[in-house]
Scaffold this motif. Sequence first.
Motif, PDB file in Angstrom:
ATOM      1  N   UNK A   1      -5.584 -21.056  52.009  1.00 47.82           N
ATOM      2  CA  UNK A   1      -6.915 -20.503  51.730  1.00 47.82           C
ATOM      3  C   UNK A   1      -6.773 -19.163  51.010  1.00 47.82           C
ATOM      4  N   UNK A   2      -7.525 -19.019  49.926  1.00 49.37           N
ATOM      5  CA  UNK A   2      -7.416 -17.780  49.145  1.00 49.37           C
ATOM      6  C   UNK A   2      -8.651 -17.544  48.297  1.00 49.37           C
ATOM      7  N   UNK A   3      -8.861 -16.263  48.019  1.00 51.60           N
ATOM      8  CA  UNK A   3      -9.909 -15.848  47.084  1.00 51.60           C
ATOM      9  C   UNK A   3      -9.205 -15.135  45.938  1.00 51.60           C
ATOM     10  N   UNK A   4      -9.378 -15.652  44.720  1.00 54.89           N
ATOM     11  CA  UNK A   4      -8.758 -15.056  43.541  1.00 54.89           C
ATOM     12  C   UNK A   4      -9.861 -14.462  42.679  1.00 54.89           C
ATOM     13  N   UNK A   5      -9.758 -13.185  42.406  1.00 55.79           N
ATOM     14  CA  UNK A   5     -10.733 -12.528  41.529  1.00 55.79           C
ATOM     15  C   UNK A   5     -10.096 -12.267  40.172  1.00 55.79           C
ATOM     16  N   UNK A   6     -10.741 -12.780  39.110  1.00 57.39           N
ATOM     17  CA  UNK A   6     -10.208 -12.587  37.758  1.00 57.39           C
ATOM     18  C   UNK A   6     -10.592 -11.187  37.298  1.00 57.39           C
ATOM     19  N   UNK A   7      -9.594 -10.336  37.293  1.00 57.35           N
ATOM     20  CA  UNK A   7      -9.846  -8.956  36.923  1.00 57.35           C
ATOM     21  C   UNK A   7      -9.365  -8.732  35.493  1.00 57.35           C
ATOM     22  N   UNK A   8      -9.222  -7.462  35.124  1.00 56.52           N
ATOM     23  CA  UNK A   8      -8.621  -7.114  33.842  1.00 56.52           C
ATOM     24  C   UNK A   8      -7.808  -5.838  34.044  1.00 56.52           C
ATOM     25  N   UNK A   9      -6.712  -5.792  33.298  1.00 58.41           N
ATOM     26  CA  UNK A   9      -5.879  -4.594  33.335  1.00 58.41           C
ATOM     27  C   UNK A   9      -6.685  -3.354  32.959  1.00 58.41           C
ATOM     28  N   UNK A  10      -7.731  -3.528  32.154  1.00 52.98           N
ATOM     29  CA  UNK A  10      -8.517  -2.348  31.770  1.00 52.98           C
ATOM     30  C   UNK A  10      -9.319  -1.799  32.955  1.00 52.98           C
ATOM     31  N   UNK A  11      -9.329  -2.530  34.070  1.00 54.30           N
ATOM     32  CA  UNK A  11      -9.931  -2.007  35.291  1.00 54.30           C
ATOM     33  C   UNK A  11      -8.950  -1.172  36.102  1.00 54.30           C
ATOM     34  N   UNK A  12      -7.714  -1.068  35.615  1.00 51.47           N
ATOM     35  CA  UNK A  12      -6.709  -0.251  36.315  1.00 51.47           C
ATOM     36  C   UNK A  12      -6.866   1.223  35.943  1.00 51.47           C
ATOM     37  N   UNK A  13      -6.968   2.079  36.928  1.00 48.79           N
ATOM     38  CA  UNK A  13      -7.073   3.529  36.656  1.00 48.79           C
ATOM     39  C   UNK A  13      -5.759   4.053  36.115  1.00 48.79           C
ATOM     40  N   UNK A  14      -4.676   3.514  36.691  1.00 53.17           N
ATOM     41  CA  UNK A  14      -3.348   3.963  36.288  1.00 53.17           C
ATOM     42  C   UNK A  14      -3.086   3.661  34.808  1.00 53.17           C
ATOM     43  N   UNK A  15      -3.619   2.531  34.348  1.00 53.43           N
ATOM     44  CA  UNK A  15      -3.324   2.068  32.989  1.00 53.43           C
ATOM     45  C   UNK A  15      -4.282   2.661  31.947  1.00 53.43           C
ATOM     46  N   UNK A  16      -5.295   3.407  32.412  1.00 55.28           N
ATOM     47  CA  UNK A  16      -6.350   3.862  31.482  1.00 55.28           C
ATOM     48  C   UNK A  16      -5.905   5.085  30.691  1.00 55.28           C
ATOM     49  N   UNK A  17      -5.520   4.839  29.450  1.00 48.12           N
ATOM     50  CA  UNK A  17      -5.123   5.951  28.576  1.00 48.12           C
ATOM     51  C   UNK A  17      -6.051   6.113  27.389  1.00 48.12           C
ATOM     52  N   UNK A  18      -6.971   5.160  27.202  1.00 45.11           N
ATOM     53  CA  UNK A  18      -7.809   5.236  26.004  1.00 45.11           C
ATOM     54  C   UNK A  18      -9.299   5.420  26.289  1.00 45.11           C
ATOM     55  N   UNK A  19      -9.704   5.437  27.571  1.00 44.86           N
ATOM     56  CA  UNK A  19     -11.103   5.676  27.913  1.00 44.86           C
ATOM     57  C   UNK A  19     -12.033   4.593  27.386  1.00 44.86           C
ATOM     58  N   UNK A  20     -13.329   4.941  27.250  1.00 45.86           N
ATOM     59  CA  UNK A  20     -14.315   4.000  26.703  1.00 45.86           C
ATOM     60  C   UNK A  20     -14.577   2.800  27.603  1.00 45.86           C
ATOM     61  N   UNK A  21     -15.256   1.798  27.034  1.00 40.07           N
ATOM     62  CA  UNK A  21     -15.562   0.527  27.718  1.00 40.07           C
ATOM     63  C   UNK A  21     -16.111   0.748  29.132  1.00 40.07           C
ATOM     64  N   UNK A  22     -17.066   1.645  29.280  1.00 40.95           N
ATOM     65  CA  UNK A  22     -17.537   2.036  30.618  1.00 40.95           C
ATOM     66  C   UNK A  22     -17.957   0.862  31.502  1.00 40.95           C
ATOM     67  N   UNK A  23     -18.891   0.007  31.024  1.00 41.12           N
ATOM     68  CA  UNK A  23     -19.369  -1.041  31.951  1.00 41.12           C
ATOM     69  C   UNK A  23     -18.251  -1.987  32.388  1.00 41.12           C
ATOM     70  N   UNK A  24     -17.402  -2.390  31.464  1.00 44.17           N
ATOM     71  CA  UNK A  24     -16.364  -3.384  31.794  1.00 44.17           C
ATOM     72  C   UNK A  24     -15.300  -2.773  32.700  1.00 44.17           C
ATOM     73  N   UNK A  25     -14.770  -1.614  32.287  1.00 44.44           N
ATOM     74  CA  UNK A  25     -13.726  -0.973  33.102  1.00 44.44           C
ATOM     75  C   UNK A  25     -14.201  -0.742  34.539  1.00 44.44           C
ATOM     76  N   UNK A  26     -15.414  -0.185  34.644  1.00 44.68           N
ATOM     77  CA  UNK A  26     -15.897   0.217  35.977  1.00 44.68           C
ATOM     78  C   UNK A  26     -16.211  -1.011  36.840  1.00 44.68           C
ATOM     79  N   UNK A  27     -16.791  -2.050  36.217  1.00 44.42           N
ATOM     80  CA  UNK A  27     -17.112  -3.248  37.014  1.00 44.42           C
ATOM     81  C   UNK A  27     -15.840  -3.954  37.485  1.00 44.42           C
ATOM     82  N   UNK A  28     -14.776  -3.925  36.680  1.00 42.57           N
ATOM     83  CA  UNK A  28     -13.525  -4.584  37.096  1.00 42.57           C
ATOM     84  C   UNK A  28     -12.769  -3.704  38.101  1.00 42.57           C
ATOM     85  N   UNK A  29     -12.847  -2.389  37.949  1.00 43.33           N
ATOM     86  CA  UNK A  29     -12.216  -1.510  38.948  1.00 43.33           C
ATOM     87  C   UNK A  29     -12.890  -1.736  40.308  1.00 43.33           C
TER      88      UNK A  29
END
Length: 249
Positions: free
Chosen positions: A148-176
């Motif tokens: 039994x598992x729940x898999x959420x399809x995220x995006x690397x752009x939701x990673x705070x650690x990986x964020x070096x270019x900013x922007x994409x507010x709605x997508x980044x924040x919703x995936x974080x």
Amino acid sequence: MLCPRSVLITGANRGIGLELVRQFLQLETPPKHVFATCRSPGKAEDLHTLAKSNGAVSVLKLDVSDPDSFQGVREEVEALLQGSGLNLLINNAGIISRDDLSAVTIQKMESLFRTNTIGPLFLAKEFLPLIQKAAKASTGLPMSCTKSAIINMTSKVGSMDDNRSGGRYPYRISKAALNMVTKNLSVDLKSDDILSVSLHPGYVKTDMGGPNALITSEQSVQGMINVMAGLDEEKNGLMLDYAGKIIPW
Ligand SMILES: NC(=O)c1ccc[n+]([C@@H]2O[C@H](COP(=O)([O-])OP(=O)(O)OC[C@H]3O[C@@H](n4cnc5c(N)ncnc54)[C@H](OP(=O)(O)O)[C@@H]3O)[C@@H](O)[C@H]2O)c1
């Protein structure tokens, strides 16, 4: 080995979701039930073609931005499962907005939150009794996507650690925020033996990724199927990419 008896996938009519349906059906031991959900079944031709050639596939209407409709979908799934539980929930459906600071609006933020964050959370909540039932049915087996598992399809752009270019507010924040849903579920559902993991599919050639993306949906899903096959208690609550690499939050 990955051999869940039942799997539900959101946004299954195109892109990564459709490819997930295809590859689950090709597993050595394919699921008995693949609940391939989408918001407009009337337009989901590829999915209906798959369903016609494989009786395991049920095409169901599910708009993840409409939590009021989730109970009805759960009841449909429950009837089709005929007393058994749901092994695997894949929250794949998602939308993107690349708005930068000057373009971002409250309406866009709310819209992406609704689809990318609130939908997956409340779908997990609605299906939890069925997922718990699947976990209980295989007491003694270790935590896995087969159990039994729940898999959420995220995006690397939701990673705070990986964020070096900013922007994409709605997508980044919703995936974080989706990642926090994963982490919270991994803590809360551990005692039920239910895994919760965020998967980043890579930069994939779909309508969302565009033609210049790095990999095909076949490659992405092949990788994610391998990753799902190897998930265990140690990987509970992580964000992993399609090659199995851990992405820091
Ligand atoms: N492609 C990439 O490079 C990439 C990278 C990182 C993460 N991801 C993530 O991977 C997932 C799948 O992406 P994709 O590339 O396959 O995107 P896609 O080709 O744009 O497909 C998105 C899917 O989500 C569905 N969807 C959107 N809103 C929905 C709603 N309210 N209810 C139900 N279904 C809805 C779409 O259905 P309709 O046809 O009805 O619109 C479609 O089936 C997304 O969560 C995305 O954020 C993708």
